[in-house]
Structure formats: structure tokens, C-alpha cells
Enzyme design. Structure first.
Site, mmCIF file in Angstrom:
data_model
loop_
_atom_site.group_PDB
_atom_site.id
_atom_site.type_symbol
_atom_site.label_atom_id
_atom_site.label_comp_id
_atom_site.label_asym_id
_atom_site.label_seq_id
_atom_site.Cartn_x
_atom_site.Cartn_y
_atom_site.Cartn_z
ATOM 1 N N CYS A 35 41.503 31.402 37.787
ATOM 2 C CA CYS A 35 41.457 32.656 38.544
ATOM 3 C C CYS A 35 40.459 33.664 37.982
ATOM 4 O O CYS A 35 40.218 34.697 38.597
ATOM 5 C CB CYS A 35 42.847 33.289 38.572
ATOM 6 S SG CYS A 35 43.396 33.739 36.913
ATOM 7 N N CYS A 105 48.848 30.932 34.859
ATOM 8 C CA CYS A 105 48.902 32.223 34.179
ATOM 9 C C CYS A 105 49.559 32.062 32.810
ATOM 10 O O CYS A 105 49.200 32.766 31.865
ATOM 11 C CB CYS A 105 49.678 33.232 35.018
ATOM 12 S SG CYS A 105 49.236 33.169 36.765
#
Ligand code: FES
Length: 150
Positions: A35, A105
């Protein structure tokens, strides 16, 4: 519809260990190839190679905040060896789960910790089995193949 469980929300709303340690023994920054978000971890290590403090700063999403809040909580008090063994899966388990699209994440937190330990090891001339093959710079350019998604 609750995408995020209470533990995740609690760590996102009131994250622990936010900030930066002054004169850290190790400092690592990692950028997610998935990301593009960034994570910085600083650690303080004592003579017994025990992590006595850890702090994080992130340009990342709520799951990155919750993951690094939990991960820094977990590594404080651990030996460097134990901290190297902290996989993103353990962080996710401790959080009680993350949505599949948000697993990367937690990888951001795991790799930032490894980068900080790498910096510590380089500075103090230490070698650890858990760091074998780990290159904090090379990994930023990697693609999805070595990301542990479920
Ligand atoms: Fe980038 Fe979560 S979407 S760290």
C-alpha cells in the site's frame, strides 16, 4: 457490521508507545510494498540484549496503528531473539484478528521491528539467526510474493 473487533479498535483509538525514542539503540523504517504506507520503530536495548522500550510512528492506516501498538507492547520486555521471532501472524492473533485485506498492515509492523533490530545489530556488531537473509532496504522493492497474506 463490525469489521474490527474491540481490541483492534481500542489500540487504534488509544495506541500505546506512539512517538520516537531519543538516541535509540535501533531505528528502522519500512515501507509496505502493498500500500506504500510507512512505519518507523525505535528501540532501546539493555546490556542483556533485552528490549526495554519501543516506540512507533506511522504514516499508515488504522490497522497499522493497532498492529504496531500491539507489537511494541509485545516486544517490550522480550530479548532481541524473541522479538525477531514475532511474526505478523502472532500480532494478528493477539489482536484477535484483522480483516484479510488488512493482514499486510501487520506485516508492516513486523518488518519495521526487524529493521530496527537490524540497525541495532549492525551498530553493536551482533548477529542473530532471525536476521539471516533480512535486508531492510532490498525488501522495499519486493512484490507480493513474500508477503504473508492469508
Ligand atoms: Fe497501508 Fe494498512 S493500508 S498499512
Amino acid at each position: 457490521m463490525a469489521l474490527y473487533n474491540e481490541t483492534v479498535m481500542e489500540h487504534f483509538m488509544n495506541p500505546h508507545n506512539v512517538g520516537e525514542i531519543e538516541n535509540p539503540d535501533g531505528k528502522g523504517t519500512y515501507g509496505s510494498p502493498v500500500c506504500g504506507d510507512m512505519m518507523q520503530i525505535t528501540i532501546k536495548v539493555d546490556e542483556e540484549e533485552k528490549i526495554v522500550d519501543a516506540k512507533f510512528k506511522t504514516f499508515g492506516c488504522g490497522s497499522a496503528i493497532a498492529s504496531s501498538s500491539m507489537a511494541t507492547d509485545m516486544i517490550i520486555g522480550m530479548s532481541v531473539e524473541e522479538a525477531l521471532d514475532l511474526s505478523n501472524k502472532k500480532i494478528v492473533d493477539e489482536l484477535g484478528g484483522l480483516p484479510p485485506a488488512k493482514i499486510h498492515c501487520s506485516v508492516l509492523a513486523e518488518h519495521a521491528i526487524k529493521s530496527a533490530i537490524y540497525d541495532y545489530a549492525t551498530k553493536y556488531g551482533k548477529t542473530y539467526a532471525g536476521l539471516e537473509g533480512f535486508d531492510p532496504d532490498a525488501e522495499e522493492d519486493h512484490h507480493h510474493d513474500d508477503i504473508e497474506e492469508e
